[in-house]
Design a protein around this motif. Structure first.
Motif, PDB file in Angstrom:
ATOM      1  N   VAL A 171      38.225  29.974  49.419  1.00 16.82           N
ATOM      2  CA  VAL A 171      37.046  29.322  50.005  1.00 16.82           C
ATOM      3  C   VAL A 171      37.420  27.873  50.248  1.00 16.82           C
ATOM      4  O   VAL A 171      37.813  27.159  49.317  1.00 16.82           O
ATOM      5  CB  VAL A 171      35.818  29.417  49.080  1.00 16.82           C
ATOM      6  N   LEU A 172      37.326  27.458  51.503  1.00 12.52           N
ATOM      7  CA  LEU A 172      37.678  26.085  51.872  1.00 12.52           C
ATOM      8  C   LEU A 172      36.600  25.113  51.388  1.00 12.52           C
ATOM      9  O   LEU A 172      35.442  25.507  51.194  1.00 12.52           O
ATOM     10  CB  LEU A 172      37.868  25.992  53.378  1.00 12.52           C
ATOM     11  N   PRO A 173      36.947  23.854  51.201  1.00 16.04           N
ATOM     12  CA  PRO A 173      35.997  22.895  50.629  1.00 16.04           C
ATOM     13  C   PRO A 173      34.703  22.754  51.430  1.00 16.04           C
ATOM     14  O   PRO A 173      34.707  22.775  52.664  1.00 16.04           O
ATOM     15  CB  PRO A 173      36.787  21.581  50.634  1.00 16.04           C
ATOM     16  N   ILE A 174      33.606  22.617  50.699  1.00 13.26           N
ATOM     17  CA  ILE A 174      32.305  22.311  51.299  1.00 13.26           C
ATOM     18  C   ILE A 174      32.322  20.845  51.710  1.00 13.26           C
ATOM     19  O   ILE A 174      32.692  19.974  50.925  1.00 13.26           O
ATOM     20  CB  ILE A 174      31.168  22.556  50.287  1.00 13.26           C
ATOM     21  N   LYS A 175      31.931  20.580  52.953  1.00 12.06           N
ATOM     22  CA  LYS A 175      31.877  19.196  53.435  1.00 12.06           C
ATOM     23  C   LYS A 175      30.480  18.607  53.303  1.00 12.06           C
ATOM     24  O   LYS A 175      30.313  17.416  53.050  1.00 12.06           O
ATOM     25  CB  LYS A 175      32.337  19.142  54.889  1.00 12.06           C
ATOM     26  N   HIS A 176      29.482  19.427  53.533  1.00 13.17           N
ATOM     27  CA  HIS A 176      28.095  18.952  53.410  1.00 13.17           C
ATOM     28  C   HIS A 176      27.208  20.135  53.065  1.00 13.17           C
ATOM     29  O   HIS A 176      27.350  21.215  53.626  1.00 13.17           O
ATOM     30  CB  HIS A 176      27.599  18.320  54.715  1.00 13.17           C
ATOM     31  N   ILE A 177      26.295  19.913  52.118  1.00  8.73           N
ATOM     32  CA  ILE A 177      25.314  20.926  51.740  1.00  8.73           C
ATOM     33  C   ILE A 177      24.038  20.196  51.354  1.00  8.73           C
ATOM     34  O   ILE A 177      24.089  19.071  50.837  1.00  8.73           O
ATOM     35  CB  ILE A 177      25.838  21.809  50.581  1.00  8.73           C
ATOM     36  N   THR A 178      22.882  20.790  51.632  1.00 11.03           N
ATOM     37  CA  THR A 178      21.604  20.174  51.294  1.00 11.03           C
ATOM     38  C   THR A 178      21.529  19.892  49.800  1.00 11.03           C
ATOM     39  O   THR A 178      21.977  20.700  48.978  1.00 11.03           O
ATOM     40  CB  THR A 178      20.447  21.114  51.714  1.00 11.03           C
ATOM     41  N   LEU A 179      20.971  18.758  49.441  1.00  7.48           N
ATOM     42  CA  LEU A 179      20.828  18.347  48.056  1.00  7.48           C
ATOM     43  C   LEU A 179      20.156  19.452  47.250  1.00  7.48           C
ATOM     44  O   LEU A 179      19.164  20.033  47.679  1.00  7.48           O
ATOM     45  CB  LEU A 179      20.010  17.053  47.971  1.00  7.48           C
ATOM     46  N   ASN A 180      20.695  19.720  46.074  1.00 12.50           N
ATOM     47  CA  ASN A 180      20.186  20.738  45.139  1.00 12.50           C
ATOM     48  C   ASN A 180      20.360  22.176  45.610  1.00 12.50           C
ATOM     49  O   ASN A 180      19.788  23.091  45.018  1.00 12.50           O
ATOM     50  CB  ASN A 180      18.704  20.480  44.792  1.00 12.50           C
ATOM     51  N   GLU A 181      21.133  22.400  46.670  1.00 12.99           N
ATOM     52  CA  GLU A 181      21.460  23.759  47.087  1.00 12.99           C
ATOM     53  C   GLU A 181      22.881  24.093  46.630  1.00 12.99           C
ATOM     54  O   GLU A 181      23.669  23.204  46.296  1.00 12.99           O
ATOM     55  CB  GLU A 181      21.353  23.916  48.609  1.00 12.99           C
ATOM     56  N   SER A 182      23.211  25.379  46.633  1.00 15.47           N
ATOM     57  CA  SER A 182      24.540  25.840  46.238  1.00 15.47           C
ATOM     58  C   SER A 182      25.018  26.902  47.218  1.00 15.47           C
ATOM     59  O   SER A 182      24.211  27.611  47.822  1.00 15.47           O
ATOM     60  CB  SER A 182      24.510  26.442  44.825  1.00 15.47           C
ATOM     61  N   ARG A 183      26.337  26.996  47.363  1.00 17.13           N
ATOM     62  CA  ARG A 183      26.939  28.079  48.149  1.00 17.13           C
ATOM     63  C   ARG A 183      27.182  29.223  47.169  1.00 17.13           C
ATOM     64  O   ARG A 183      28.026  29.133  46.284  1.00 17.13           O
ATOM     65  CB  ARG A 183      28.265  27.628  48.771  1.00 17.13           C
ATOM     66  N   ILE A 184      26.413  30.296  47.316  1.00 20.03           N
ATOM     67  CA  ILE A 184      26.474  31.390  46.350  1.00 20.03           C
ATOM     68  C   ILE A 184      26.862  32.684  47.054  1.00 20.03           C
ATOM     69  O   ILE A 184      26.261  33.062  48.063  1.00 20.03           O
ATOM     70  CB  ILE A 184      25.127  31.560  45.615  1.00 20.03           C
ATOM     71  N   SER A 185      27.875  33.337  46.504  1.00 22.44           N
ATOM     72  CA  SER A 185      28.328  34.628  47.026  1.00 22.44           C
ATOM     73  C   SER A 185      28.400  35.642  45.900  1.00 22.44           C
ATOM     74  O   SER A 185      28.796  35.310  44.775  1.00 22.44           O
ATOM     75  CB  SER A 185      29.711  34.503  47.671  1.00 22.44           C
TER      76      SER A 185
END
Length: 199
Positions: A171-185
């Protein structure tokens, strides 16, 4: 073999429930689940019941031979813990690399825009050679060397990705994500034998 299906589950309530659950509880490695446990519906918890529904949907999309059981786990990434190093899904209790048969992943969220966090999958199965070209020290070394032997799959809510477990992926690095959210799989590896899961 790499298969991608968007809008994979009609029941997005189940996806949203799992996203909320793991957003609060974090990444988790489940015990090995025999096919009988997944299919018979006598689950020991609500979360097991819901992930078994997803595993059964994975099975419906997979036309390979039936599995003896499944190794499910969840990865929770955010801006501070923003990537997964390249790896092959394998038994961690073996002296040599023994990969699963098929790996399937379902993107649970976030449902809004996120920059980065793509999945990179190498099209060449790992065969155990120390001279393999896709062994890199860091995710940044991998990013600098991505070529036409890597497929880059953007993150998308309710996207399912299924592939031969021998294929190295990251998984390549996250560059931007909404505050208090997570990338979940949510992931599940299909096995043709019972394995011992290392937690």
């Amino acid at each position: 073999m790499i298969k991608i299906i968007d809008n994979f589950l009609e029941d997005t309530e189940n996806i949203d429930w799992l996203y909320t659950y793991f957003k609060h509880s974090g990444s988790y490695q489940f015990d090995f689940m025999p096919s009988s446990y997944v299919n018979k519906g006598k689950h020991t918890s609500e979360v097991d019941h819901r992930i078994c529904k997803v595993i059964k949907a994975f099975c419906s999309a997979d036309f390979s031979s039936p599995a003896v059981g499944y190794e499910p786990w969840v990865n929770v990434l955010d801006i501070d813990n923003d990537h997964l190093q390249h790896h092959v899904d394998c038994s961690e209790e073996e002296d040599e690399l023994v990969p699963a048969k098929i790996t399937a992943t379902l993107h649970l969220g976030p449902s809004d825009e996120m920059e980065g966090g793509e999945m990179a999958v190498n099209v060449n199965p790992y065969n155990g050679s120390e001279e393999e070209p896709f062994i890199y020290d860091t995710i940044y070394d991998l990013k600098r060397n991505l070529d036409n032997e890597w497929i880059i799959i953007p993150y998308r809510y309710n996207r399912m990705i299924m592939f031969d477990s021998r294929l190295p992926h990251a998984v390549l690095p996250i560059k931007h994500i909404t505050l208090n959210e997570s990338r979940i799989s949510f992931m599940s590896a299909s096995w043709d034998r019972k394995i011992k899961v290392k937690k």
